[in-house]
Design a protein around this motif. Structure first.
Motif, PDB file in Angstrom:
ATOM      1  N   PRO A 116       4.147   2.305  -3.264  1.00 46.69           N
ATOM      2  CA  PRO A 116       3.579   2.069  -4.602  1.00 46.69           C
ATOM      3  C   PRO A 116       2.318   1.213  -4.583  1.00 46.69           C
ATOM      4  O   PRO A 116       1.446   1.373  -5.436  1.00 46.69           O
ATOM      5  CB  PRO A 116       4.718   1.350  -5.338  1.00 46.69           C
ATOM      6  CG  PRO A 116       5.959   1.752  -4.627  1.00 46.69           C
ATOM      7  CD  PRO A 116       5.563   1.934  -3.199  1.00 46.69           C
ATOM      8  N   GLU A 117       2.233   0.288  -3.613  1.00 53.23           N
ATOM      9  CA  GLU A 117       1.072  -0.600  -3.592  1.00 53.23           C
ATOM     10  C   GLU A 117      -0.153   0.030  -2.935  1.00 53.23           C
ATOM     11  O   GLU A 117      -1.224  -0.594  -2.880  1.00 53.23           O
ATOM     12  CB  GLU A 117       1.416  -1.900  -2.862  1.00 53.23           C
ATOM     13  CG  GLU A 117       1.685  -1.773  -1.381  1.00 53.23           C
ATOM     14  CD  GLU A 117       3.132  -1.422  -1.055  1.00 53.23           C
ATOM     15  OE1 GLU A 117       3.512  -1.504   0.122  1.00 53.23           O
ATOM     16  OE2 GLU A 117       3.885  -1.072  -2.005  1.00 53.23           O
ATOM     17  N   MET A 118      -0.023   1.245  -2.459  1.00 52.30           N
ATOM     18  CA  MET A 118      -1.141   1.914  -1.800  1.00 52.30           C
ATOM     19  C   MET A 118      -1.879   2.794  -2.807  1.00 52.30           C
ATOM     20  O   MET A 118      -1.278   3.648  -3.472  1.00 52.30           O
ATOM     21  CB  MET A 118      -0.652   2.748  -0.620  1.00 52.30           C
ATOM     22  CG  MET A 118       0.072   1.942   0.460  1.00 52.30           C
ATOM     23  SD  MET A 118      -0.938   0.645   1.187  1.00 52.30           S
ATOM     24  CE  MET A 118      -2.102   1.613   2.148  1.00 52.30           C
ATOM     25  N   PHE A 119      -3.176   2.610  -2.900  1.00 50.36           N
ATOM     26  CA  PHE A 119      -4.011   3.421  -3.779  1.00 50.36           C
ATOM     27  C   PHE A 119      -5.425   3.394  -3.201  1.00 50.36           C
ATOM     28  O   PHE A 119      -5.679   2.785  -2.155  1.00 50.36           O
ATOM     29  CB  PHE A 119      -4.001   2.886  -5.212  1.00 50.36           C
ATOM     30  CG  PHE A 119      -4.448   1.463  -5.329  1.00 50.36           C
ATOM     31  CD1 PHE A 119      -5.792   1.145  -5.501  1.00 50.36           C
ATOM     32  CD2 PHE A 119      -3.530   0.426  -5.254  1.00 50.36           C
ATOM     33  CE1 PHE A 119      -6.211  -0.174  -5.599  1.00 50.36           C
ATOM     34  CE2 PHE A 119      -3.938  -0.898  -5.354  1.00 50.36           C
ATOM     35  CZ  PHE A 119      -5.286  -1.198  -5.514  1.00 50.36           C
ATOM     36  N   ALA A 120      -6.367   4.038  -3.886  1.00 50.64           N
ATOM     37  CA  ALA A 120      -7.744   4.057  -3.398  1.00 50.64           C
ATOM     38  C   ALA A 120      -8.703   4.161  -4.572  1.00 50.64           C
ATOM     39  O   ALA A 120      -8.410   4.808  -5.591  1.00 50.64           O
ATOM     40  CB  ALA A 120      -7.961   5.225  -2.437  1.00 50.64           C
ATOM     41  N   GLY A 148      -2.364   0.443   8.394  1.00 51.41           N
ATOM     42  CA  GLY A 148      -1.816   1.130   7.228  1.00 51.41           C
ATOM     43  C   GLY A 148      -2.909   1.762   6.391  1.00 51.41           C
ATOM     44  O   GLY A 148      -2.819   2.929   5.989  1.00 51.41           O
ATOM     45  N   ALA A 149      -3.965   0.986   6.135  1.00 54.00           N
ATOM     46  CA  ALA A 149      -5.095   1.518   5.369  1.00 54.00           C
ATOM     47  C   ALA A 149      -5.786   2.646   6.128  1.00 54.00           C
ATOM     48  O   ALA A 149      -6.224   3.642   5.528  1.00 54.00           O
ATOM     49  CB  ALA A 149      -6.076   0.396   5.062  1.00 54.00           C
ATOM     50  N   ALA A 150      -5.881   2.493   7.451  1.00 46.14           N
ATOM     51  CA  ALA A 150      -6.535   3.526   8.256  1.00 46.14           C
ATOM     52  C   ALA A 150      -5.773   4.845   8.199  1.00 46.14           C
ATOM     53  O   ALA A 150      -6.372   5.924   8.122  1.00 46.14           O
ATOM     54  CB  ALA A 150      -6.669   3.050   9.702  1.00 46.14           C
ATOM     55  N   LEU A 151      -4.442   4.772   8.248  1.00 46.11           N
ATOM     56  CA  LEU A 151      -3.646   5.997   8.172  1.00 46.11           C
ATOM     57  C   LEU A 151      -3.827   6.676   6.819  1.00 46.11           C
ATOM     58  O   LEU A 151      -3.971   7.906   6.742  1.00 46.11           O
ATOM     59  CB  LEU A 151      -2.165   5.671   8.408  1.00 46.11           C
ATOM     60  CG  LEU A 151      -1.768   5.324   9.846  1.00 46.11           C
ATOM     61  CD1 LEU A 151      -0.330   4.819   9.893  1.00 46.11           C
ATOM     62  CD2 LEU A 151      -1.923   6.546  10.740  1.00 46.11           C
ATOM     63  N   LEU A 152      -3.820   5.874   5.751  1.00 46.55           N
ATOM     64  CA  LEU A 152      -4.000   6.461   4.428  1.00 46.55           C
ATOM     65  C   LEU A 152      -5.401   7.037   4.275  1.00 46.55           C
ATOM     66  O   LEU A 152      -5.599   8.089   3.666  1.00 46.55           O
ATOM     67  CB  LEU A 152      -3.734   5.405   3.353  1.00 46.55           C
ATOM     68  CG  LEU A 152      -3.751   5.904   1.906  1.00 46.55           C
ATOM     69  CD1 LEU A 152      -2.799   7.078   1.731  1.00 46.55           C
ATOM     70  CD2 LEU A 152      -3.402   4.779   0.940  1.00 46.55           C
TER      71      LEU A 152
END
Length: 552
Positions: free
Chosen positions: A417-421, A377-381
């Protein structure tokens, strides 16, 4: 055509009616020709018309409330019945069968022992441990038992598909246990549905619908009991429930397919022959077969898991190569600057990224970001974030504030919503040596000045992608000759040793002060070595990314 009967059950009693020439009304009204005292059956539910030669059987629904179904399909118009057709009046299920079929079943001899001496109407519940106790000598001495068990055991090493193995298993069970229907059943995860993986009817007939009552399912799946049912129609535990199997059964057995605390499925057999009332010995023999089948199923599951793991590892390896190929391989050459980038992922794919590019006006742009979470998931983002910035690079009017705002809004709109950087992005002007930057919630990069001081570039705004708004303030500083800028992710400062102690910013500052004048590539190697020395071989918990820029 041979004489036919309509046989079936409403879950509490068994019915068998001859179908001679004439007209028969079926319903809950006691005056009906075929009386079914069940609340789901209408008073005058349907009518069966048999022609003078008993060759044609026409079924008519008489406007019933719950409907009449033939082979699972609700009737609307009169329908001609054929041998083997299954008819449901409400919840009562029937089958059109030959007279000779029941006679043949009654004459078929038992394959293990004589009919049970115990009361056939009583059911037996045995724990799986009790059911798997050694078989009595009177059973093991029978001529067919040992060869059949040996052949069953050989399947543990045979190279066949799971479906072939289950079908062969049922054929072996049928050699020594008299049964009209045999099945290996699986349940849904919520145990609300049961479906057959393999079925066997020795005489080649339609196996019908396997519908176990919830009492049996709970006993097998929850209490892990093997079950022997004498006459389900007369057993109060089952008589008021949906029928065990909607047929004319006289006795049935079900055992859990049990492996290391888990119930993998159910092995089920039943018989319609009253001479074949099952005994405790039958139940223990069936449990023994079930134990062998469960071992083979568990083996298939392990092989399937291994293959799925291999495919997943292959996909992750491919994803890792794709992700690494997205990172810039050859850093731009800028007169007066030396650059080096390094990344080591803690997994096959990660959420750290870095990028370096030359803008149309000659400025050097570089960024380091750390996406929330880990894994695919993090890799795709990470990939999307990198692509979003790269689309903006060719803009001759590229500005940091506008670029960060635009990318952040896109992340907010199209990610969870929980995805950010966190992000540090800067531009370096090779003419003025000015460094302009935005720190969006990222670990403060450090500038090691030639006088030995450390300057931290603190956050100038919130993380990106968390909100549909945001204000980031562009900051500026100047790189003097000999100054070194170190941009990193938290995989550096939060690296842990076996005591769960972290590397921390303080140790990084001490490292920089004790290693003045190093070129970027050498500094990255020495810093990584110091981190490895600190962690003492503890597993890497996060990606480690560094971007080091030194002014000559």
């Amino acid at each position: 055509m041979a004489d036919l009967k309509l046989i079936g059950t409403d879950g509490s009693r068994f019915f068998a009616w001859d179908l001679k020439p004439g007209s028969y009304v079926v319903g809950r009204n006691p005056d009906c020709d075929m009386y079914i005292p069940n609340r789901t059956v209408s008073r005058n539910h349907g009518r069966i018309e048999v022609d003078a030669d008993a060759e044609r059987f026409l079924l008519v629904d008489l406007g019933s409330h719950n409907g009449t179904f033939v082979n699972g399909e609700r009737m609307s118009d009169p329908r001609e019945l054929k041998l083997g057709d299954r008819v449901m009046f409400g919840d009562a299920e029937f089958r059109l069968a030959e007279q000779s079929e029941m006679i043949e079943e009654e004459q078929k001899p038992s394959r293990i022992t004589k009919p049970a001496a115990r009361d056939p109407e009583k059911s037996v519940f045995l724990s799986i441990n009790e059911a798997l106790k050694p078989l009595p000598k009177k059973v093991t001495d029978l001529p067919d038992i040992f060869p059949t068990l040996s052949e069953m055991a050989r399947m543990l090493i045979m190279h066949v598909t799971r479906e072939e193995m289950l079908e062969q298993s049922l054929e072996l069970v049928a050699r020594v246990i008299p049964a009209q229907r045999l099945a290996v059943l699986y349940t849904s995860d919520d145990h609300e549905e049961i479906y057959p993986l393999a079925t066997l009817l020795p005489q080649g007939k339609d196996p019908g619908q396997f519908t176990l009552s919830k009492t049996i399912i709970n006993e097998i799946l929850t209490n892990k009991n093997a079950i022997l049912i004498g006459n389900p129609a007369d057993d109060p535990r089952f008589a008021e429930q949906q029928s065990i199997i909607l047929s004319e059964m006289k006795s049935a057995m079900a055992v859990p397919l049990f492996d290391e605390g888990n119930v993998l499925g159910i092995l089920y057999v039943d018989t319609t022959n009253p001479m074949h009332q099952y005994t405790d010995d039958y139940l223990r023999l069936l449990a023994t077969f079930g134990n062998i089948i469960a071992s083979r199923i568990a083996n298939f599951n392990l092989l399937q898991e291994r293959e799925e793991k291999r495919l997943l590892e292959s996909e992750l390896s491919r994803a890792s190569r794709i992700q690494k190929n997205m990172l810039v391989e050859q850093l731009p050459t800028i007169p007066g600057l030396t650059l080096h980038a390094f990344q080591e992922q803690s997994r096959s794919v990660g959420g750290d990224l870095y990028d370096v590019s030359t803008l149309p006006d000659g400025r050097l742009l570089f960024l380091v970001a750390d996406v929330s979470g880990k894994g695919t998931g993090a890799a795709l983002l990470m990939s999307n974030l990198l692509a979003a910035f790269r689309i903006l690079y060719p803009n001759p009017d590229f500005e940091l504030e506008q670029a960060v705002l635009q990318v952040s809004k896109q992340m907010f709109l199209y990610t969870a919503p929980e995805m950010f950087a966190t992000l540090f992005v800067g531009t370096f002007d090779p003419k003025s040596f000015e460094l302009s930057y935005i720190n969006a919630g990222h670990n403060p990069p450090m500038i090691h000045r030639t006088d030995g001081t450390i300057e931290e570039l603190d956050a100038s705004g919130i993380v990106i992608g968390a909100f549909d708004f945001g204000a980031w303030e562009k900051q500026s500083t100047r790189l003097e000759s000999g100054d070194t800028l170190v941009v990193f992710t938290d995989g550096v400062t939060e690296a842990e040793n076996h005591q769960k102690e972290q590397y921390h910013e303080e140790r990084l500052i001490e490292f920089l002060k004790s290693h003045p004048g190093l070129e970027p590539e050498a500094m990255a190697k020495e810093l990584l070595a110091d981190i490895m020395k600190f962690t003492e071989g503890a597993p890497q918990s996060d990606d480690i990314t560094m971007l080091i820029v030194k002014r000559d």
